[in-house]
Design an enzyme around this catalytic site. Structure first.
Site, PDB file in Angstrom:
ATOM      1  N   CYS A   8     -31.039  51.182  66.808  1.00 30.33           N
ATOM      2  CA  CYS A   8     -30.189  52.025  65.948  1.00 30.33           C
ATOM      3  C   CYS A   8     -30.204  53.480  66.412  1.00 30.33           C
ATOM      4  CB  CYS A   8     -30.687  51.892  64.506  1.00 30.33           C
ATOM      5  SG  CYS A   8     -30.044  53.144  63.379  1.00 30.33           S
ATOM      6  N   CYS A  19     -31.124  56.080  63.754  1.00 32.19           N
ATOM      7  CA  CYS A  19     -32.562  55.989  63.453  1.00 32.19           C
ATOM      8  C   CYS A  19     -33.362  56.840  64.425  1.00 32.19           C
ATOM      9  CB  CYS A  19     -33.047  54.542  63.546  1.00 32.19           C
ATOM     10  SG  CYS A  19     -32.302  53.408  62.365  1.00 32.19           S
TER      11      CYS A  19
END
Length: 273
Positions: free
Chosen positions: A34, A37
């Site tokens: 991600c 993230c």
């Protein structure tokens, strides 16, 4: 001040639930693949160095049971745990300033904020030596922090150390919204100080401007605004529009929402037009 740990199914109860009775825990549900993230991670890690909270990092691919238990549908998903109770935090990448707002809502103060509180207490106790020592310690850790620079400049102004205060303020540029206006207001206060220290009284307006400057330094802002407004009404061009600029500087210092700003901004407009 805080700490960062990797959490799994095995230690979630001990490292998150139990620790949350001691201090708030931010649970960062993330995935290695991600992008947001990975952008959020260093921001959260940085904040643990300033605030007293636990950052618990949960890789959802390695801990699918935890992700399922807490209904994680997208990442990053940050949850807040306090006194054993889990609540929503935010989903997705969030600007650092908004994360700081969230921490403030949790009753947390950064090391810098606590340090500035100590500075203000020393100043209120009329202990400038202690205040300076606190400033020196804070600048070692946060040399570029704009809030710290503004506070230090105001402190130097109070000591009538005008040149070093001006040098500090010069580091804040016009594009730095939220800081530049206050820096300009403090620069105006320095000019008020210079006007008070070395008054050139050759006319009634000179005396009025000097008096209004002194009132501004004494933080008697309403009387100062009255004085500057009277000068604007008599001679707009006085000191190269200096009285109007002085009023704007006080508006910047007080903020747009202050009652005096709202009132005298209207009066200034009526006087000008």
């Amino acid at each position: 001040m805080g700490s960062s740990i990797v959490v799994s199914d095995a230690n979630f109860a001990a490292e998150v639930v139990q620790k949350s009775y001691e201090k708030p825990v931010l649970v960062d549900f993330f995935a290695q693949w991600c992008g947001p993230c990975q952008m959020l991670k260093p921001v959260l890690e940085k904040l643990t160095q300033e605030y007293d909270f636990v950052l618990a990092k949960v890789d959802i691919d390695q801990n699918p049971e935890l992700a399922s238990t807490y209904g994680i549908e997208g990442v990053p998903d940050v949850r807040v745990v306090s006194h054993g109770e889990l609540s929503n935090g935010f989903v997705g990448m969030l600007p650092e300033a908004e994360i700081r707002d969230l921490l403030a809502q949790l009753g947390l103060k950064s090391e810098l904020e606590l340090g500035l509180e100590a500075v203000r207490e020393a100043i209120a106790a009329n202990n400038p030596a202690q205040a300076k020592q606190q400033f020196d310690q804070l600048f070692q850790k946060y040399p570029e922090d704009r809030k710290l620079i503004l506070e230090a400049a105001k402190f130097l102004l109070s000591l009538n150390q005008l040149e070093p205060a001006q040098k500090m303020l010069a580091t804040i540029q016009e594009h730095e919204k939220g800081y530049f206006a206050e820096a300009q207001a403090i620069k105006a206060m320095i000019q008020f100080q210079q006007e008070t220290d070395n008054p050139v009284i050759e006319s009634e307006l000179d005396q009025q401007f000097s008096n209004a400057s002194k009132l501004a330094l004494e933080q008697n802002y309403e009387a100062a605004l009255q004085g500057f407004l009277a000068i604007v009404g008599k001679d707009r061009k006085y000191k190269n529009d200096g009285a109007r600029k002085a009023m704007i500087a006080i508006f910047d210092l007080l903020g747009d929402d202050h009652p005096l700003t709202k009132d005298y901004r209207k009066q200034l407009m009526l006087t000008l037009y």
